[in-house]
Motif scaffolding. Structure first.
Motif, PDB file in Angstrom:
ATOM      1  N   LEU A 296       0.859  -1.171   0.000  1.00 16.28           N
ATOM      2  CA  LEU A 296       0.000   0.000   0.000  1.00 16.28           C
ATOM      3  C   LEU A 296       0.901   1.227   0.000  1.00 16.28           C
ATOM      4  CD1 LEU A 296      -2.786  -1.059   2.525  1.00 16.28           C
ATOM      5  CD2 LEU A 296      -2.713  -1.326   0.029  1.00 16.28           C
ATOM      6  N   GLY A 297       0.405   2.309  -0.599  1.00 19.78           N
ATOM      7  CA  GLY A 297       1.262   3.489  -0.745  1.00 19.78           C
ATOM      8  C   GLY A 297       1.353   4.340   0.498  1.00 19.78           C
ATOM      9  N   TYR A 298       1.192   3.759   1.648  1.00 20.47           N
ATOM     10  CA  TYR A 298       1.251   4.520   2.893  1.00 20.47           C
ATOM     11  C   TYR A 298       2.669   4.689   3.388  1.00 20.47           C
ATOM     12  CZ  TYR A 298      -3.766   3.939   3.678  1.00 20.47           C
ATOM     13  OH  TYR A 298      -5.122   3.968   3.590  1.00 20.47           O
ATOM     14  N   GLU A 299       2.829   5.609   4.282  1.00 25.11           N
ATOM     15  CA  GLU A 299       4.117   5.787   4.941  1.00 25.11           C
ATOM     16  C   GLU A 299       4.472   4.537   5.748  1.00 25.11           C
ATOM     17  OE1 GLU A 299       6.303   8.907   7.954  1.00 25.11           O
ATOM     18  OE2 GLU A 299       4.152   9.006   7.698  1.00 25.11           O
ATOM     19  N   SER A 300       3.469   3.895   6.327  1.00 29.33           N
ATOM     20  CA  SER A 300       3.721   2.769   7.223  1.00 29.33           C
ATOM     21  C   SER A 300       3.799   1.444   6.474  1.00 29.33           C
ATOM     22  CB  SER A 300       2.637   2.687   8.283  1.00 29.33           C
ATOM     23  OG  SER A 300       1.384   2.499   7.658  1.00 29.33           O
TER      24      SER A 300
ATOM     25  N   ARG B 146      -2.671  -4.103 -16.567  1.00 30.71           N
ATOM     26  CA  ARG B 146      -1.794  -3.425 -15.620  1.00 30.71           C
ATOM     27  C   ARG B 146      -1.413  -4.297 -14.439  1.00 30.71           C
ATOM     28  NH1 ARG B 146      -5.586   1.605 -14.170  1.00 30.71           N
ATOM     29  NH2 ARG B 146      -5.870   1.452 -16.410  1.00 30.71           N
ATOM     30  N   GLY B 147      -2.074  -5.466 -14.298  1.00 32.70           N
ATOM     31  CA  GLY B 147      -1.764  -6.338 -13.175  1.00 32.70           C
ATOM     32  C   GLY B 147      -2.173  -5.711 -11.859  1.00 32.70           C
ATOM     33  N   LEU B 148      -1.456  -6.056 -10.804  1.00 31.97           N
ATOM     34  CA  LEU B 148      -1.810  -5.568  -9.473  1.00 31.97           C
ATOM     35  C   LEU B 148      -0.961  -4.373  -9.045  1.00 31.97           C
ATOM     36  CD1 LEU B 148      -2.022  -9.024  -7.607  1.00 31.97           C
ATOM     37  CD2 LEU B 148      -3.931  -7.645  -8.485  1.00 31.97           C
ATOM     38  N   ASN B 149       0.219  -4.221  -9.653  1.00 33.36           N
ATOM     39  CA  ASN B 149       1.197  -3.277  -9.098  1.00 33.36           C
ATOM     40  C   ASN B 149       1.796  -2.361 -10.153  1.00 33.36           C
ATOM     41  OD1 ASN B 149       1.080  -4.945  -6.713  1.00 33.36           O
ATOM     42  ND2 ASN B 149       2.591  -6.297  -7.688  1.00 33.36           N
ATOM     43  N   PHE B 150       2.346  -1.262  -9.676  1.00 38.26           N
ATOM     44  CA  PHE B 150       3.149  -0.364 -10.510  1.00 38.26           C
ATOM     45  C   PHE B 150       4.349   0.102  -9.679  1.00 38.26           C
ATOM     46  CE2 PHE B 150       1.844   3.587  -8.385  1.00 38.26           C
ATOM     47  CZ  PHE B 150       0.665   3.203  -7.772  1.00 38.26           C
ATOM     48  N   PHE B 151       5.344   0.658 -10.374  1.00 37.12           N
ATOM     49  CA  PHE B 151       6.501   1.240  -9.684  1.00 37.12           C
ATOM     50  C   PHE B 151       6.163   2.663  -9.239  1.00 37.12           C
ATOM     51  CE2 PHE B 151       8.468  -1.644 -12.886  1.00 37.12           C
ATOM     52  CZ  PHE B 151       9.123  -2.492 -12.026  1.00 37.12           C
ATOM     53  N   ALA B 152       6.736   3.061  -8.111  1.00 37.95           N
ATOM     54  CA  ALA B 152       6.555   4.436  -7.644  1.00 37.95           C
ATOM     55  C   ALA B 152       7.832   4.911  -6.969  1.00 37.95           C
ATOM     56  CB  ALA B 152       5.377   4.528  -6.683  1.00 37.95           C
TER      57      ALA B 152
ATOM     58  N   PHE C 125      14.406   4.014  -1.851  1.00 31.90           N
ATOM     59  CA  PHE C 125      12.956   3.999  -1.644  1.00 31.90           C
ATOM     60  C   PHE C 125      12.126   3.844  -2.917  1.00 31.90           C
ATOM     61  CE2 PHE C 125      14.333   5.540   2.449  1.00 31.90           C
ATOM     62  CZ  PHE C 125      13.431   4.927   3.310  1.00 31.90           C
ATOM     63  N   PHE C 126      12.744   3.759  -4.083  1.00 33.48           N
ATOM     64  CA  PHE C 126      11.978   3.404  -5.281  1.00 33.48           C
ATOM     65  C   PHE C 126      11.294   2.063  -4.992  1.00 33.48           C
ATOM     66  CE2 PHE C 126      11.316   1.832  -9.604  1.00 33.48           C
ATOM     67  CZ  PHE C 126      10.817   2.964 -10.218  1.00 33.48           C
ATOM     68  N   THR C 127      10.005   1.949  -5.279  1.00 35.82           N
ATOM     69  CA  THR C 127       9.270   0.814  -4.722  1.00 35.82           C
ATOM     70  C   THR C 127       8.171   0.303  -5.647  1.00 35.82           C
ATOM     71  OG1 THR C 127       8.246   0.053  -2.647  1.00 35.82           O
ATOM     72  CG2 THR C 127       7.537   2.201  -3.487  1.00 35.82           C
ATOM     73  N   VAL C 128       7.390  -0.620  -5.157  1.00 30.36           N
ATOM     74  CA  VAL C 128       6.279  -1.226  -5.888  1.00 30.36           C
ATOM     75  C   VAL C 128       5.010  -1.034  -5.063  1.00 30.36           C
ATOM     76  CG1 VAL C 128       5.330  -3.373  -6.789  1.00 30.36           C
ATOM     77  CG2 VAL C 128       7.780  -2.921  -6.987  1.00 30.36           C
ATOM     78  N   VAL C 129       4.011  -0.405  -5.696  1.00 33.03           N
ATOM     79  CA  VAL C 129       2.770  -0.062  -4.993  1.00 33.03           C
ATOM     80  C   VAL C 129       1.598  -0.789  -5.651  1.00 33.03           C
ATOM     81  CG1 VAL C 129       1.180   1.860  -4.469  1.00 33.03           C
ATOM     82  CG2 VAL C 129       3.654   2.180  -4.237  1.00 33.03           C
ATOM     83  N   GLN C 130       0.616  -1.160  -4.839  1.00 35.64           N
ATOM     84  CA  GLN C 130      -0.583  -1.810  -5.372  1.00 35.64           C
ATOM     85  C   GLN C 130      -1.515  -0.768  -5.984  1.00 35.64           C
ATOM     86  OE1 GLN C 130      -2.412  -3.968  -2.151  1.00 35.64           O
ATOM     87  NE2 GLN C 130      -0.539  -5.145  -1.729  1.00 35.64           N
ATOM     88  N   TYR C 131      -2.043  -1.084  -7.190  1.00 37.65           N
ATOM     89  CA  TYR C 131      -3.118  -0.253  -7.730  1.00 37.65           C
ATOM     90  C   TYR C 131      -4.263  -0.223  -6.718  1.00 37.65           C
ATOM     91  CZ  TYR C 131      -1.115   0.104 -12.442  1.00 37.65           C
ATOM     92  OH  TYR C 131      -0.318   0.401 -13.515  1.00 37.65           O
ATOM     93  N   ASN C 132      -4.985   0.882  -6.700  1.00 46.75           N
ATOM     94  CA  ASN C 132      -6.131   1.071  -5.809  1.00 46.75           C
ATOM     95  C   ASN C 132      -5.734   1.201  -4.342  1.00 46.75           C
ATOM     96  OD1 ASN C 132      -8.217   0.690  -7.937  1.00 46.75           O
ATOM     97  ND2 ASN C 132      -7.394  -1.401  -7.969  1.00 46.75           N
TER      98      ASN C 132
END
Ligand SMILES: [Ca+2]
Ligand SMILES: [Ca+2]
Ligand SMILES: [Ca+2]
Ligand SMILES: [Zn+2]
Length: 513
Positions: free
Chosen positions: A345-349, A386-392, A363-370
């Motif tokens: 999840l794209g949260y800080e935690s 798009r699958g489940l994830n994208f890079f962020a 910190f380049f990472t992989v985030v779940q869509y939605n």
């Protein structure tokens, strides 16, 4: 667990009596029950954990017993630890097989752990094989009381690290006491899994220098190595050892370096040794580098058992793996769709992903869509598939990046005869923020000199009409003659808050002209 249940249900449905042609008796039942309720007699696992183990220290220090485990092993010296690189998170991931957003131990406080859904490996083994015989020794109270004791180990010992931490070098040592307990357990006639947690190397690192170059750090690793030797020698002296199939896995919670010791999301803290030894492993470097969370799935696989639902780990080291070979007409970017491992999840935690097979310095990472909080979702512009994830770009106050390197010397003939490259990807960002991503293909000769480079993106906020989402960008050109390596670099440039430089479905294809 589900496997056993379905077997029992099937058994019940097909009638409680065995087929009439066969006469069922008590000893058959015993044999059947032993097979179902315990792992195969010959399969055994020893897990060795060394807190704060730096890969380079193994090479520098006199560690004959770890060296012996490395021989013919499946190994990685760039295994990937938790992004927090702190012991509470790392020990918990080592023992549960999930990342810290699931076991809920991001630090050393153990304030609200979820060891119910994601229990100790002993509990996971016993869910499949209730009669498994397990044992080990612990030095840390929250692990002992929160995870180990609820698993009801058959052999268990606890020596509190803090009772011995004033002087790591005197006769009283939590590690030495624990190692002796595990030596005793290792002689038990019927045991399936042993776990030994060493903790004092980390303590010495904090006290006298956290680095492979420090003699005190080396000396403690040598002492640890000697104690590992005592455990392994006891196993090898078992009367039935020649008929047994032991898997030894040695790893850690984090690495370290002199300045910060550990606790940062940097390769010097995060890249760790991961060593598997035993007749069932496939010797060689494990690719892509495994993660701490793979240990549980791997150890259970050896015993014929399965991790809990929602595990983040996979079984590694039993089959030959190697980096992909470049082929004409095929995508040269490994995991360009960000789907190889689960996203967060794209949260800080949330943990930061360590990209498998890539160089991922932070910190380049992989985030779940939605993901909650306005991250791209199903209704937003982006790839159809798009699958489940994208890079962020991730939770960083800076720009971030990651690189993927591939050898193309096997395509030298086609490249030098004239070849084209096509670089494409979906790039984007968040609402009106100017956080953005670019992808660059860098063409290098056989001495690593840059021949040319080409970039796609960025997709700006105005390109996106100030909507959250990703748009496709493509570019094509001639591959410079003499190209032997290509580096693909994704840059996430941050302007506001979370680094919302997004990317997905990255592709670099070379075709002969
Ligand atoms: Ca994807
Ligand atoms: Ca990362
Ligand atoms: Ca932002
Ligand atoms: Zn520490």
């Amino acid at each position: 667990m589900y496997r056993i249940l379905s077997f029992l249900i099937l058994f019940a449905l097909t009638g409680c009596n065995p087929p009439e042609v066969y006469s069922w008796n008590e000893s058959d039942w015993d044999e059947w029950a032993a097979e179902i309720f315990a792992p195969p007699d010959d399969k055994k696992v020893l897990l060795i954990f060394i807190d704060g183990l730096i890969p380079a220290a193994i090479e520098i220090s006199a560690t004959p017993n770890i060296d012996a485990l490395l021989l013919d092993s499946a190994w990685s010296m760039t295994g990937r630890a938790e992004s927090t690189t702190i012991s509470g998170a790392g020990w918990s991931s080592f023992l549960t097989g999930v990342h810290w957003d699931k076991h809920q131990v991001p630090d050393n406080d153990f304030a609200n752990p979820n060891f119910t859904d994601y229990p100790h490996i002993f509990t996971q083994l016993k869910a499949d094989f209730p009669d498994s015989i397990v044992g080990g020794c612990q030095t840390w109270q929250p692990i002992e009381s929160g995870m180990v004791l609820p698993a009801e180990p058959d052999f268990n010992a606890f020596h509190n690290y803090y009772d011995y931490s004033d002087d790591y070098w005197d006769e009283a040592s939590a590690d030495t006491l624990c190692a002796q307990e595990v030596v005793n357990f290792a002689g038990e006639s019927n045991i399936h899994m042993l776990v030994m947690m060493f903790s004092e190397l980390d303590g010495v690192g904090h006290q006298s220098g956290f680095g492979a170059e420090y003699s005190t750090y080396q000396a403690m690793l040598q002492k640890t190595d000697t104690e590992i030797g005592q455990i392994v020698d006891t196993i090898k002296a078992r009367p039935n050892y020649s008929d047994e199939d032991w898997l030894v896995i040695l790893s850690t919670d984090h690495s370290g370096e002199p300045e910060l010791h550990h606790g940062a999301n940097i390769p010097e803290h995060r890249l760790i040794p991961f060593i598997m030894n035993g007749p069932s492993v496939m010797g060689g470097e494990i690719w892509p580098p495994p993660q701490t969370v793979d240990i549980v799935a791997t150890a259970l696989a050896h015993l014929g058992a399965y991790p809990v639902a929602g595990t983040d780990g996979v079984s590694v080291g039993f089959e030959s793996t190697s980096p992909p070979t470049a082929k004409l007409g095929e995508n040269l970017i490994f995991n360009g769709d960000a789907e190889y491992e689960r996203g967060y999840l794209g949260y800080e935690s949330a943990p930061d992903a360590s990209l498998p097979g890539w160089h991922d310095p932070g910190f380049f990472t992989v985030v779940q869509y939605n993901s909650p909080g306005g991250y791209p979702g199903d209704g937003d512009p982006g790839p159809n598939e798009r699958g489940l994830n994208f890079f962020a770009g991730g939770w960083a106050t800076t720009d971030t990046y990651a690189t993927w390197d591939i050898e193309v010397s096997n395509l030298a003939g086609a490249i030098d005869g004239g070849a084209r490259w096509t670089l494409s990807g979906w790039l984007g960002g968040y609402l009106d923020q100017e956080d953005r991503a670019t992808v660059t293909a860098i063409f290098l000769d056989d001495s690593g000199d840059i021949l040319n480079s080409n970039t796609i993106g960025p997709v700006t906020a105005s390109d996106r009409s100030y909507l959250t989402g990703l748009l496709e960008r493509t570019s094509t050109g001639s591959v410079p003659a003499g190209t032997r390596q290509i580096q693909v670099r994704v840059d996430a440039v941050r302007e506001t808050g979370y680094n919302d430089g997004y990317a997905d479905n990255l592709s670099l294809i070379i075709t002969a002209e």
